[in-house]
Design an enzyme around this catalytic site. Structure first.
Site, PDB file in Angstrom:
ATOM      1  N   GLY A  39      44.675  41.386  27.797  1.00 51.29           N
ATOM      2  CA  GLY A  39      43.519  40.819  28.474  1.00 51.29           C
ATOM      3  C   GLY A  39      42.418  40.365  27.533  1.00 51.29           C
ATOM      4  O   GLY A  39      42.272  40.866  26.424  1.00 51.29           O
ATOM      5  N   HIS A  54      44.970  38.848  32.176  1.00 54.09           N
ATOM      6  CA  HIS A  54      43.712  38.501  32.826  1.00 54.09           C
ATOM      7  C   HIS A  54      42.613  38.113  31.837  1.00 54.09           C
ATOM      8  O   HIS A  54      42.520  38.636  30.736  1.00 54.09           O
ATOM      9  CB  HIS A  54      43.224  39.685  33.673  1.00 54.09           C
ATOM     10  CG  HIS A  54      43.015  40.940  32.877  1.00 54.09           C
ATOM     11  ND1 HIS A  54      41.855  41.221  32.201  1.00 54.09           N
ATOM     12  CD2 HIS A  54      43.849  41.980  32.628  1.00 54.09           C
ATOM     13  CE1 HIS A  54      41.955  42.385  31.585  1.00 54.09           C
ATOM     14  NE2 HIS A  54      43.165  42.868  31.832  1.00 54.09           N
ATOM     15  N   ASP A  55      41.807  37.140  32.243  1.00 55.03           N
ATOM     16  CA  ASP A  55      40.576  36.749  31.534  1.00 55.03           C
ATOM     17  C   ASP A  55      40.825  36.124  30.168  1.00 55.03           C
ATOM     18  O   ASP A  55      39.908  36.013  29.359  1.00 55.03           O
ATOM     19  CB  ASP A  55      39.622  37.940  31.389  1.00 55.03           C
ATOM     20  CG  ASP A  55      39.229  38.544  32.727  1.00 55.03           C
ATOM     21  OD1 ASP A  55      38.567  37.840  33.515  1.00 55.03           O
ATOM     22  OD2 ASP A  55      39.607  39.707  32.990  1.00 55.03           O
TER      23      ASP A  55
END
Length: 219
Positions: free
Chosen positions: A84, A66-67
């Site tokens: 992440g 994520h991200d």
């Protein structure tokens, strides 16, 4: 972009802070995403988007958490993994079975060796490898493939040695390098990358590599 069987794109992030809000995964053009690759959306407690640049080549079972931000022309070998919030520059190669710790930055044209663990930022144009990886010199082959002139490669060698001179502090080295290599955009990319790190940890040359002389031969 070609997506092969069993790839999972846009699944929820593996992050307990995410509360289920609408977030996204953006994948660029002309990518190859092989079997079993996983790419997750961003979190609603952070930037909210995972971004993949154009022309990426993601081999089987690579993972992008994520991200993350992944630049153009990236190559992730089999089971290369990002935690992440990582930021990966353009033209980066990550070897198979390697893991990049969350929040780590990797500069443009860096080469990350296989079966390695990256817990600190990796400067542009460098080769890094090892368990808690260290720098092993400059990515000379990658620079040649990118069309960098021989004179600029020699300038980068000098800048690398100046920045990682063990007789002075990093802060002193950066100031020396800023003055000496101000006319070189490629050298300044490394200098600016380190200068912008704040208190972040970053990879440095191993004692074995010495200043990079034995690790980045042009042969």
């Amino acid at each position: 972009t070609k997506v092969y069987p069993m790839a999972t794109l846009g699944a929820p992030p593996q992050n307990n802070k995410h509360k289920g809000g609408r977030t996204t995964l953006v994948v660029g053009e002309n990518c190859t995403i092989r079997e079993g690759v996983t790419m997750h959306v961003g979190t609603d407690s952070s930037r909210g988007e995972t971004t993949i640049g154009d022309n990426g080549n993601f081999l089987a079972y690579a993972h992008i958490a994520h991200d993350c931000i992944v630049g153009k022309n990236a190559t992730f070998a089999n089971q290369a993994t990002l935690g992440g919030h990582c930021e990966i520059g353009d033209n980066v190669y990550i070897g198979g079975l390697s893991a990049v710790h969350q929040f780590v930055r990797v500069g443009d044209n860096a080469f990350l060796g296989g079966c390695s663990a990256f817990v600190g930022d990796v400067i542009p144009y460098a080769i890094a490898v090892g368990n808690r990886a260290s720098l092993r010199g400059l990515n000379i082959i990658g620079l040649k493939r990118a069309g960098l002139p021989r004179s600029e490669i020699h300038t980068l060698r000098k800048a690398y040695k100046t920045i990682f001179d063990r007789s002075r502090t990093v802060g002193e080295n950066i100031e020396f390098a800023k003055a000496e290599f101000a006319s070189s955009p490629t050298a300044m990319k490394i200098i600016d990358f380190i200068a912008s790190r704040g208190k972040r940890h970053y990879a440095v040359p191993s004692l074995r590599a010495g200043g990079g002389d034995d690790a980045d031969d042009e042969d």
